[in-house]
Design an enzyme around this catalytic site. Structure first.
Site, short mmCIF file in Angstrom:
data_model
loop_
_atom_site.label_atom_id
_atom_site.label_comp_id
_atom_site.label_asym_id
_atom_site.label_seq_id
_atom_site.Cartn_x
_atom_site.Cartn_y
_atom_site.Cartn_z
N LYS A 81 0.84 -1.21 0.00
CA LYS A 81 0.00 0.00 0.00
C LYS A 81 0.88 1.25 0.00
O LYS A 81 1.87 1.33 0.72
CB LYS A 81 -0.91 -0.04 1.23
CG LYS A 81 -1.99 1.03 1.27
CD LYS A 81 -2.87 0.79 2.49
CE LYS A 81 -3.93 1.84 2.63
NZ LYS A 81 -4.75 1.62 3.87
N SER A 166 -9.19 1.51 2.12
CA SER A 166 -8.20 2.27 1.38
C SER A 166 -7.08 1.37 0.86
O SER A 166 -6.24 1.83 0.12
CB SER A 166 -7.62 3.37 2.28
OG SER A 166 -6.99 2.79 3.42
N SER A 190 -9.67 -1.01 6.77
CA SER A 190 -9.14 -0.71 5.45
C SER A 190 -8.45 -1.86 4.75
O SER A 190 -8.11 -1.75 3.57
CB SER A 190 -8.17 0.47 5.53
OG SER A 190 -8.86 1.64 5.92
#
Length: 468
Positions: A81, A166, A190
């Site tokens: 990420k 996310s 997330s």
């Protein structure tokens, strides 16, 4: 062999590498080819270092040829990420730490260090939430500014829809077979929520199980965790094992070596007890028109554990809504939180006392070989346009004045409490995946993985998304 690599779990590819049946170079080239082919449709990558990945693969191949001892992830490509530090790669500024343009990291996050030592090959970083957003919590709570919605990651089951937020690009990458596994983070769901929306497994480990210190912006632990996304429970267990455990550089990391997550992974759940809740007793205020069908689909799947010798019972326990109180404690320990005043002692006491009451409720229900089950989300993935509106112009129409509590209604409490939880795919509603959340007490990852493995083995989801 390379044509068969796409849908193999990471652990199986690692076995083939160890036997010499496939080379790390072949594996990396295969998945780079898939990224080149499919990422224009999925927009899952913020940064791709193909040359660097191939260099890492060549070193990994030489290690195999020399007969070196190989780590559990040797030769396996992955991505991280984009706000997690990866040495030499651009890192997106955290929203609550001032945001800003990506800056090249001078070091790896501690967990990424451990991935490399285990032999993993970092090929790039995955997109988050419309890449480069800034959160405004001032006069208009819940409005996101500076978003480039054109680079929002797309859901491989329907590219008109999002794969969640996310850890979005990572979930899309794992679901579409761009990589065997990826690394996300979970500050309120997330990792678990994109996993549910995208049809993969996502892990939120116990708070502070994995070491993590951000030298550029040190802060007290918040309950945000780093964890894997993969199609296979076993893969997630292996990656979590690699990343977990104490590190002397992190004063907050749990100073206890975790147990083996693999030793009893395949032992099943015969004789175990599970409790089911639709929405923890408060979630209906965050529901949407598709929530009843989503909840029913996940509940039916969860009850399937009874066919494996377990007992699954519905609990009527009612927890207290965590949302305003978690924000209170966040503001207390993160004074830079945009637009939020530091709470007074009375507010903070009320928040922590509610937290304690919710912990007590969980301890009455879950324990060794007794886990809690729920939907991961009450809704399915939304279109990019609906998603945009929910986080911007229509945010004020949601309960609490922001879409954030609605999105994380059934997940964020476990970040606040630092309880581990995992989302495993369990079916579809209107052609889109939904997830079963499995929750345990802190330190119970071994039990959670074992339950998820039993579920996945008994009820495998072998459907493949159209964009794959």
């Amino acid at each position: 062999m390379s044509d068969d690599l796409t849908w193999l779990p990471a652990w199986r590819i690692r076995e083939l590498i160890g036997k010499g049946d496939v080379s790390p170079v072949e594996v990396v080239d295969h998945f780079l080819g898939r990224i080149e082919e499919l990422d224009p449709k999925l927009q899952a990558f913020a940064h791709l270092d193909a040359d660097g990945a191939r260099e890492q693969a060549q070193r990994a191949e030489r290690a195999v040829a020399r007969g070196d001892e190989l780590g559990p992830l040797h030769g396996l490509p992955t991505a991280v990420k984009e706000h997690i530090a990866v040495e030499g790669m651009p890192r997106l500024g955290l929203m609550f730490a001032g945001g800003g343009a990506p800056k090249v990291s001078s070091r790896d996050d501690f967990g990424i260090e451990r991935l490399r030592k285990a032999g993993a090959i970092i090929v790039g970083t995955n997109t988050m939430m419309a890449s480069g957003a800034t959160l405004s919590m001032g006069d208009t709570p819940g409005v996101f500014e500076g978003f480039n919605w054109d680079v929002e990651a797309r859901n491989p089951w329907d590219t008109s829809k999002v794969p969640g937020w996310s850890s979005a690009g990572g979930a899309a990458s794992a679901a579409a077979g761009l990589l065997p596994f990826t690394i996300g983070s979970d500050g309120g769901g997330s990792t678990r929520l994109p996993a549910a929306y995208s049809g993969v497994v996502g892990v939120h480990p116990t708070g502070n199980l994995m070491p993590e210190v951000d030298y550029s912006a040190p802060s007290l632990p918040s309950g945000t965790t780093i964890g894997p996304l993969a199609r296979s429970v076993r893969d997630c267990a292996i990656v979590t094992q690699v990343m977990a455990g104490p590190d002397g550089r992190d004063p907050f990391c749990l100073p206890i070596d975790p147990p083996s997550y693999l030793e009893h992974l395949d032992d099943g759940v015969d004789g175990w007890r599970f409790a089911w809740t639709d929405d923890f007793g408060y979630g209906s205020v965050y529901a949407s028109p598709d929530s009843p069908e989503v909840i029913e689909t996940v509940r039916t799947a969860a009850m399937g554990l009874s066919s494996l010798g377990a007992t699954v019972e519905v609990t009527d326990e009612v927890w207290e809504d965590w949302t305003p109180h978690q924000m209170t404690t966040a503001a207390a320990f993160a004074p830079a939180f945009p637009g939020m005043e530091k709470p007074g002692p009375e507010q903070l006491q009320a928040a922590f006392e509610l937290r304690a009451r919710n912990v007590d409720r969980f301890r009455r229900i879950i324990g060794p070989q007794t886990l809690l089950l729920s939907p991961t989300s009450q809704r399915v993935a939304r279109s990019v346009e609906e998603w945009n509106a929910a986080w911007t112009t229509e945010g004020h129409t949601y309960h609490g004045g922001s879409f954030a509590p609605t999105y994380t209604a059934l997940t964020a409490m476990f970040n606040w409490l630092k309880f581990p939880a995992l989302s495993v795919p369990c079916g579809f509603v209107d052609g889109l995946p939904v997830g079963l959340q499995i929750i345990g007490l802190p330190g119970s990852e071994d039990a959670i993985f074992r339950a998820a493995q039993a579920f996945q083995q008994a009820f495998p989801r072998e459907e493949r998304p159209p964009v794959s």
